[in-house]
Write a protein that holds these residues in place. Structure first.
Motif, PDB file in Angstrom:
ATOM      1  N   UNK A  94       0.803  -1.143  -0.065  1.00  0.00           N
ATOM      2  CA  UNK A  94      -0.226   0.145  -0.116  1.00  0.00           C
ATOM      3  C   UNK A  94       0.978   1.206   0.074  1.00  0.00           C
ATOM      4  N   UNK A  95       0.511   2.406  -0.669  1.00  0.00           N
ATOM      5  CA  UNK A  95       0.995   3.500  -0.771  1.00  0.00           C
ATOM      6  C   UNK A  95       2.453   3.337  -1.792  1.00  0.00           C
ATOM      7  N   UNK A  96       3.239   4.352  -1.434  1.00  0.00           N
ATOM      8  CA  UNK A  96       4.191   4.624  -2.345  1.00  0.00           C
ATOM      9  C   UNK A  96       3.992   4.774  -3.599  1.00  0.00           C
ATOM     10  N   UNK A  97       2.890   5.384  -3.941  1.00  0.00           N
ATOM     11  CA  UNK A  97       2.458   5.663  -5.232  1.00  0.00           C
ATOM     12  C   UNK A  97       3.190   6.767  -6.016  1.00  0.00           C
ATOM     13  N   UNK A  98       3.331   6.825  -7.331  1.00  0.00           N
ATOM     14  CA  UNK A  98       3.908   7.902  -8.069  1.00  0.00           C
ATOM     15  C   UNK A  98       3.090   9.266  -7.946  1.00  0.00           C
ATOM     16  N   UNK A  99       4.106   9.967  -7.760  1.00  0.00           N
ATOM     17  CA  UNK A  99       3.644  11.696  -7.946  1.00  0.00           C
ATOM     18  C   UNK A  99       4.534  12.084  -9.160  1.00  0.00           C
ATOM     19  N   UNK A 100       3.895  12.492 -10.193  1.00  0.00           N
ATOM     20  CA  UNK A 100       4.496  12.975 -11.278  1.00  0.00           C
ATOM     21  C   UNK A 100       4.100  14.363 -11.787  1.00  0.00           C
ATOM     22  N   UNK A 101       4.984  15.032 -12.440  1.00  0.00           N
ATOM     23  CA  UNK A 101       4.656  16.185 -13.188  1.00  0.00           C
ATOM     24  C   UNK A 101       3.730  15.766 -14.570  1.00  0.00           C
ATOM     25  N   UNK A 102       2.818  16.464 -14.693  1.00  0.00           N
ATOM     26  CA  UNK A 102       1.967  16.370 -16.009  1.00  0.00           C
ATOM     27  C   UNK A 102       2.126  17.547 -16.818  1.00  0.00           C
ATOM     28  N   UNK A 116      -0.731  12.805  -8.467  1.00  0.00           N
ATOM     29  CA  UNK A 116      -0.466  11.801  -7.006  1.00  0.00           C
ATOM     30  C   UNK A 116      -1.416  10.372  -7.737  1.00  0.00           C
ATOM     31  N   UNK A 117      -0.823   9.378  -8.179  1.00  0.00           N
ATOM     32  CA  UNK A 117      -1.614   8.481  -8.829  1.00  0.00           C
ATOM     33  C   UNK A 117      -2.208   7.311  -7.819  1.00  0.00           C
ATOM     34  N   UNK A 118      -3.354   7.416  -6.998  1.00  0.00           N
ATOM     35  CA  UNK A 118      -3.582   6.706  -5.973  1.00  0.00           C
ATOM     36  C   UNK A 118      -4.177   5.082  -6.546  1.00  0.00           C
ATOM     37  N   UNK A 119      -4.523   5.225  -7.804  1.00  0.00           N
ATOM     38  CA  UNK A 119      -4.881   4.076  -8.552  1.00  0.00           C
ATOM     39  C   UNK A 119      -4.012   3.059  -8.264  1.00  0.00           C
ATOM     40  N   UNK A 120      -2.476   3.317  -8.300  1.00  0.00           N
ATOM     41  CA  UNK A 120      -1.457   2.413  -8.327  1.00  0.00           C
ATOM     42  C   UNK A 120      -1.285   1.878  -6.838  1.00  0.00           C
ATOM     43  N   UNK A 121      -2.650   1.512  -6.223  1.00  0.00           N
ATOM     44  CA  UNK A 121      -2.483   0.838  -5.028  1.00  0.00           C
ATOM     45  C   UNK A 121      -2.902  -0.601  -5.075  1.00  0.00           C
ATOM     46  N   UNK A 122      -2.841  -1.633  -4.529  1.00  0.00           N
ATOM     47  CA  UNK A 122      -3.186  -2.967  -4.606  1.00  0.00           C
ATOM     48  C   UNK A 122      -4.763  -3.223  -4.888  1.00  0.00           C
ATOM     49  N   UNK A 123      -5.447  -2.591  -4.434  1.00  0.00           N
ATOM     50  CA  UNK A 123      -6.889  -2.663  -4.788  1.00  0.00           C
ATOM     51  C   UNK A 123      -7.317  -1.463  -5.660  1.00  0.00           C
ATOM     52  N   UNK A 124      -6.537  -0.603  -6.113  1.00  0.00           N
ATOM     53  CA  UNK A 124      -6.877   0.478  -7.071  1.00  0.00           C
ATOM     54  C   UNK A 124      -7.463   1.602  -6.515  1.00  0.00           C
ATOM     55  N   UNK A 125      -7.099   1.986  -5.254  1.00  0.00           N
ATOM     56  CA  UNK A 125      -7.406   3.200  -4.665  1.00  0.00           C
ATOM     57  C   UNK A 125      -6.352   3.576  -3.467  1.00  0.00           C
ATOM     58  N   UNK A 126      -6.728   4.748  -2.966  1.00  0.00           N
ATOM     59  CA  UNK A 126      -6.357   5.271  -1.808  1.00  0.00           C
ATOM     60  C   UNK A 126      -6.689   4.480  -0.614  1.00  0.00           C
ATOM     61  N   UNK A 127      -7.613   3.790  -0.678  1.00  0.00           N
ATOM     62  CA  UNK A 127      -8.249   3.064   0.478  1.00  0.00           C
ATOM     63  C   UNK A 127      -7.346   2.140   1.196  1.00  0.00           C
ATOM     64  N   UNK A 128      -6.312   1.766   0.309  1.00  0.00           N
ATOM     65  CA  UNK A 128      -5.368   0.642   0.789  1.00  0.00           C
ATOM     66  C   UNK A 128      -4.352   1.142   2.026  1.00  0.00           C
ATOM     67  N   UNK A 129      -4.403   2.449   1.898  1.00  0.00           N
ATOM     68  CA  UNK A 129      -3.399   3.074   3.220  1.00  0.00           C
ATOM     69  C   UNK A 129      -4.103   2.810   4.248  1.00  0.00           C
ATOM     70  N   UNK A 130      -5.306   3.132   4.587  1.00  0.00           N
ATOM     71  CA  UNK A 130      -6.021   2.939   5.785  1.00  0.00           C
ATOM     72  C   UNK A 130      -6.546   1.694   6.107  1.00  0.00           C
ATOM     73  N   UNK A 131      -6.824   0.865   5.106  1.00  0.00           N
ATOM     74  CA  UNK A 131      -6.974  -0.657   5.464  1.00  0.00           C
ATOM     75  C   UNK A 131      -5.661  -1.235   5.806  1.00  0.00           C
TER      76      UNK A 131
END
Lengths: 443, 443
Positions: A94-102, A116-131
């Protein structure tokens, strides 16, 4: 890792309470962990990855602290057994998602845009951080059950993170009675116990937090979840402070980092319950306590769908509290259509304290922004996430954001799960005609 | 960054050729970049993220090399303009995926299991690594068009990565004539030019590589793509060498790293064209040239679906070359059902050179492994990715893997895009009965 049972505190009235007994303050507002004192000693870590990189600010978990030189010759088994609490499994991803200039979207956004692309979490959303934090806490506390009230990203995330912890908890997911078969199937993949609940879903949220059943509910604005969700903003701020956000160079030793507390001018995220919004504010408060942010905090802008915007309405009206909305209308951004956001008032406070705002955007602008994010930047997000770009456009038009502002849009969840049955109908060419057709196309 | 036009070389006959003029050797085998000589000077980098962390081994791209102390006081704009080639956009988000220990599956797998979760890439698969390199090369070379032959992950990835490069190329995607509307819609989100092609799809693959149209095709085993796909294994090996893979501690300075060349015992990945398989072998060869791996290379195991397993058949038969299969039968692992794999023979060589194997697994085992990865570890993957666990089970049963072997399963793509219309049918409880029901459940 901070003490195993840090107290909870209320951002509004300052009252304290014990975790895990309470989730809400007697004043009615949500509680969070009282970690700002501990944060005074926090420094950007030298090691660790994902949410566990920030274990010093979390109520559970441990960064392995062994001396790497001492273990150089140790076998892998020995190294692992040296700290059985070292993160493993899906929660370690969970976390360690990319932060990229666009830069391809700067003109559209009207500012200097990062995502900050939170879709690049194991289940596809930022929710994995809290879970991940919730499941790890339950395992460390010997709790056999965690639960949540969700029919979307959070449901999948809680189920996955419970499954991924060795000797971890079981998960129970409470869904509305009228949930679609497709959503049920997506949640069921991770094999949680699922219960349909008939009755008001907002009331269900509150009742689970007060329930005496031996289930630790990690709903969207609970203290454990907010602790995990803090790490989105911690990662953003660390990347800016280290220079990584501009140069894509991860400066990798704390000593080499720019100590000036450089940060983005603004962070923009969708808001539903207000849990992630609150967590983002909490992260900034802790970094300020640690003297790692300049006095000038990043402004926090929170975006709702116009179909259901009780927090934005309260902000517009200058109200002190959020009043629940009626039933939300249909909206493409269904995953943030929360008529009674439990951390709505705390979100108002976060926006005001940082000089930001809460706004809402209509569906046509959300869908246009969603298409633009894919077509002009390559990010396929759910409509809720596209409220960020739609909101940024409005903030640039109104002058709240300017062309040289450095702005981070938090893309909270993947659009992969939304399939369209029909696509375009491109021409068919034969293999023999292909080269000619390609020359025509490119000529 | 290595020289801007490194030559190509054939792994089999040693012939060289110029890039981008050629993709295949006169001997019939695929060419790759001749970077093993340059690799002799390679050291684990101190900085950089995603695929660009390994720019020293790539045919394009640049790690920003400015002295961080000198730029401490520079504005963000000044820092960026110092190196306009610094990665940005969706291509900067490719790679840097989590590698995590999955102890919950050790008993099932029969070994000490790690997963490399490639679904945590911008478009949900490992393909982004090669597409990012391909799009960056096209932009740096002033090419206006890149293309690919795909109706799945690679199509989306090429389109997204072309969209995400400032002043980058357009993308053309060649799909089979009978592609489903749902797949077309998923590809079309990124707005590439799509052409249906009538005729043999394997022949199409080869013809695009020989085409004189001004389109740089980054098909699945082309040199640019293989260069990008190398980074999966580079990340795995760097994590093991640094100790991060066991302790989840990213040792962050090259000096602190264990110099012993510690690596996993085996890396297991699905194989379709053989491009990723070849790239994994290439990465090991380069790390060996750099003296960063012990002589004992990780064994490479490649897994096909039994419905279409020409490489596994050649391995079983001890053949020197892969013979194309007939039409693949239906298989859940449709994305790797490649009857005429262009890098099949190179994949055979990779398995043999490392002491590994090529095997195939039937659909029932693939689907069982897919369910297990979600239910017992929290990873939702496409069936092709689940061939890894199914293959590992077989390799453990046969004694090729043992309980103390450290094994990395590369989960190549997300399962999010596969929706089931029907899920389970859980009970409905009323809000009033919920507490009692939860006590029953947990009691």
């Amino acid at each position: 890792m901070i003490d195993s049972a840090p107290p909870l505190t209320c951002y509004r009235c300052g009252a304290t309470a014990a975790f895990p007994d309470r989730k809400r303050c007697a004043c009615g507002e949500p509680l969070w962990f009282d970690t700002e004192g501990a944060a005074a000693d926090f420094a950007w870590p030298d090691s660790g990855t994902g949410v566990w990189r920030y274990a010093d600010l979390l109520p559970v978990g441990s960064r392995a602290r062994s001396d790497s030189r001492a273990t150089e010759s140790a076998s892998a088994s020995e190294r692992e057994s040296a700290d059985p609490r070292a993160p493993a499994g899906v929660g370690a991803a969970a976390g360690a998602t990319p932060l990229v200039r666009v830069p391809t979207l700067d003109a559209d956004a009207g500012c200097r845009l990062w995502v900050k692309d939170e879709s690049e979490n194991p289940t596809g959303s930022f929710k994995d951080r809290g879970s991940a934090v919730g499941a790890a806490w339950a395992a460390s506390a010997g709790r056999e059950w965690i639960g949540t009230v969700s029919h979307g990203n959070m449901a999948m995330s809680v189920a996955a993170n419970a499954a991924g912890v060795a000797d971890g908890p079981n998960a129970v997911v409470l869904v509305p009675d009228d949930i679609s078969g497709e959503r049920l199937a997506a949640i069921a993949r991770y094999d949680p116990t699922v219960l349909r609940v008939a009755g008001d879903y907002g009331r269900l949220y509150r009742e689970t937090l007060a329930s005496d059943a031996p289930v630790e509910f990690v709903n969207s604005d609970t203290p454990l979840r907010v602790a995990g969700q803090k790490t989105t903003a911690l990662e953003v701020c660390e990347a800016f402070a280290s220079g990584a956000a501009t140069e894509k160079e991860a400066e990798t030793t704390a000593e080499a980092r720019d100590p000036s507390g450089r940060a983005p001018d603004a962070i923009v995220l969708p808001v539903s319950s207000g849990g992630h919004a609150s967590a983002t504010w909490k992260a900034l408060r802790e970094l300020q306590a640690a003297n790692l942010l300049a006095d000038d905090l990043p402004r926090l802008y929170f975006v709702q769908t116009a179909a259901c915007d009780p927090i934005a309405a309260a902000f517009r009206e200058g109200a002190d509290e959020v009043t629940p909305d009626g039933d939300p209308g249909d909206t493409a951004a269904y995953s943030i259509a929360n008529a009674d956001p439990p951390s709505g008032t705390r979100t108002l406070a976060a926006a005001r304290a940082t000089g930001g705002a809460v706004l809402s955007v209509p569906d046509d602008e959300i869908l246009d922004a969603k298409a633009t994010l894919a077509r002009q930047a390559g990010f396929c997000v759910e409509p809720a996430s596209a409220t960020t770009l739609a909101g940024i456009r409005r903030l640039s038009s109104s002058g709240d954001l300017s062309a040289d502002d450095e702005v981070v849009a938090v893309l909270t969840g993947t659009g992969f799960r939304e399939l369209d049955a029909d696509g375009p109908n491109p021409d068919t060419v034969s293999l023999g005609d292909l080269s000619g057709r390609l020359r025509d196309l490119t000529g």
